[in-house]
Design a protein around this motif. Structure first.
Motif, mmCIF file in Angstrom:
data_model
loop_
_atom_site.group_PDB
_atom_site.id
_atom_site.type_symbol
_atom_site.label_atom_id
_atom_site.label_comp_id
_atom_site.label_asym_id
_atom_site.label_seq_id
_atom_site.Cartn_x
_atom_site.Cartn_y
_atom_site.Cartn_z
ATOM 1 N N GLU A 59 -6.132 78.074 44.973
ATOM 2 C CA GLU A 59 -5.808 79.099 43.918
ATOM 3 C C GLU A 59 -4.473 78.560 43.286
ATOM 4 O O GLU A 59 -3.586 78.287 44.141
ATOM 5 C CB GLU A 59 -5.658 80.505 44.339
ATOM 6 N N ASN A 118 -6.115 81.685 37.668
ATOM 7 C CA ASN A 118 -6.036 83.381 37.074
ATOM 8 C C ASN A 118 -6.071 83.421 35.651
ATOM 9 O O ASN A 118 -5.206 82.572 34.777
ATOM 10 C CB ASN A 118 -4.810 84.116 37.549
ATOM 11 N N GLU A 150 -10.293 83.398 37.570
ATOM 12 C CA GLU A 150 -10.334 84.810 38.073
ATOM 13 C C GLU A 150 -9.815 85.955 37.242
ATOM 14 O O GLU A 150 -8.854 85.621 36.526
ATOM 15 C CB GLU A 150 -9.133 84.795 39.502
ATOM 16 N N ASP A 180 -11.030 89.352 40.691
ATOM 17 C CA ASP A 180 -10.023 89.411 41.468
ATOM 18 C C ASP A 180 -9.495 90.889 41.937
ATOM 19 O O ASP A 180 -9.973 91.705 41.207
ATOM 20 C CB ASP A 180 -8.713 88.615 40.887
ATOM 21 N N LYS A 201 -13.411 88.901 44.979
ATOM 22 C CA LYS A 201 -12.352 88.749 45.959
ATOM 23 C C LYS A 201 -11.805 90.097 46.411
ATOM 24 O O LYS A 201 -11.691 90.825 45.612
ATOM 25 C CB LYS A 201 -11.062 88.034 45.113
HETATM 26 MG MG MG Z 1 -6.148 85.479 41.725
#
Ligand code: MG
Ligand code: C2E
Ligand code: MG
Ligand code: MG
Length: 283
Positions: A59, A118, A150, A180, A201
């Motif tokens: 990530e 993200n 995400e 997320d 997640k």
């Molecule tokens: Mg994230």
């Protein structure tokens, strides 16, 4: 007593609020020049198979170091950048940088990795988002299958149908969507089918309390089962202890991310880590 201290309390809060406002203004101003002054970086955190720690993904997490203000975390500046619109430029830089890095790692012969990036709610509302992502994937010659975006579900609150359309456009390009921070705050199960994300997640707040037959352990097990029914892959966030890892394995969670497996780190450190951990056995 409350009445007597009322005045003092009032001026205390005023001073604090003033300091906060001054800080916000300062950070917001500095943010305008952060990219051109080369103050931003991406750090990379491994995403691992929970059972054996094998690194399967990474990530990208945004970092900003200002010469006078020092390190400023994304939790502080991303909301400011969303408010003043700078997130468009910053978000584009993040995608560009993460994909360039991924391509460099592929060319350097690193084991295959999925790169998670993200996305902000504001980016999700940008009309040209899918075109931008497509353009960057082509520019860096990255197969869309290696990119995961995400999203947090709060993003869809304003406009669930619009968000779903935008997400469908991204999915149609062949990339993956991750939901997320699932289980933090107000989770709406209807968003699960609306988004059709490939990855769920599980939020750090649930993982934190998961050890040993706790209430959280059953909640996480239920979430993992639900995800499996929807053919989603689960990643636990913020895994810090071996006890949490054991509980997550017992709950059936496949992947994990957290300090136990590796902190977010600069690109060179990540590359060294993966070479060391995943080197083929000698001879
Ligand atoms: Mg994230
Ligand atoms: P997130 O996407 O949920 O990222 C996970 C956060 O948990 C990261 O915080 C990470 O450093 C931290 N973390 C990872 N493992 C552990 C652990 O074991 N224990 C603890 N206590 N924390 C852990 P970070 O880097 O401060 O980022 C905070 C949030 O800022 C992210 O949450 C994400 O929502 C946002 N963010 C970060 N980078 C970007 C970006 O490039 N674009 C956008 N739009 N948002 C970003
Ligand atoms: Mg998260
Ligand atoms: Mg978050």
């Amino acid at each position: 007593r409350a009445k007597m201290s009322g005045r003092a309390t009032f001026s205390f809060y005023t001073a604090e609020m003033q300091a906060q406002m001054a800080r916000t203004l300062r950070v917001e101003n500095a943010l305008r020049r952060a990219l051109e002054r080369d103050e931003m970086q991406l750090h990379y955190q491994p995403q691992c198979q929970a059972a054996d720690g094998r690194i399967v993904g990474v990530e990208a997490l945004l970092r900003w170091q200002h010469p006078e203000l020092g390190w400023i975390g994304p939790a502080e500046f991303v909301p400011l950048a969303e408010t003043n619109g700078q997130i468009a430029v910053i978000g584009r830089w993040v995608l560009d940088t993460a994909l360039r890095q991924l391509r460099a790692w592929q060319l350097a012969g690193l084991p295959p990795l999925r790169m998670a990036v993200n996305l902000s709610a504001v980016q999700l509302r940008q009309p040209g988002l899918a075109e931008l992502v497509g353009e960057l994937l082509r520019r860096h010659e990255v197969d869309p299958a290696w990119l995961e975006l995400e999203l947090t579900e709060t993003m869809a609150w304003d406009d669930p149908e619009g968000s779903a359309r935008q997400i469908a456009r991204l999915r149609a390009m062949g990339l993956r969507i991750a939901l997320d921070d699932f289980g933090a705050g107000y989770t709406s199960f209807s968003h699960l089918s609306l988004f059709q994300a490939g990855t769920l997640k599980i939020d750090r707040s649930l993982v934190a309390g998961i050890e040993r037959g706790s209430h959280q352990a059953s909640v996480v097990a239920a979430i993992v089962n639900l995800a499996r029914t929807l053919r989603m892959h689960t990643v636990a966030e913020g895994v810090e202890t071996p006890g949490q890892r054991e509980a997550l394995l017992a709950a059936g969670c496949e992947s994990a991310q957290g300090w136990l497996y590796g902190r977010p780190m600069p690109a060179e450190a990540f590359e060294a880590l993966i070479r060391e951990r995943q080197a083929p056995p000698p001879g």
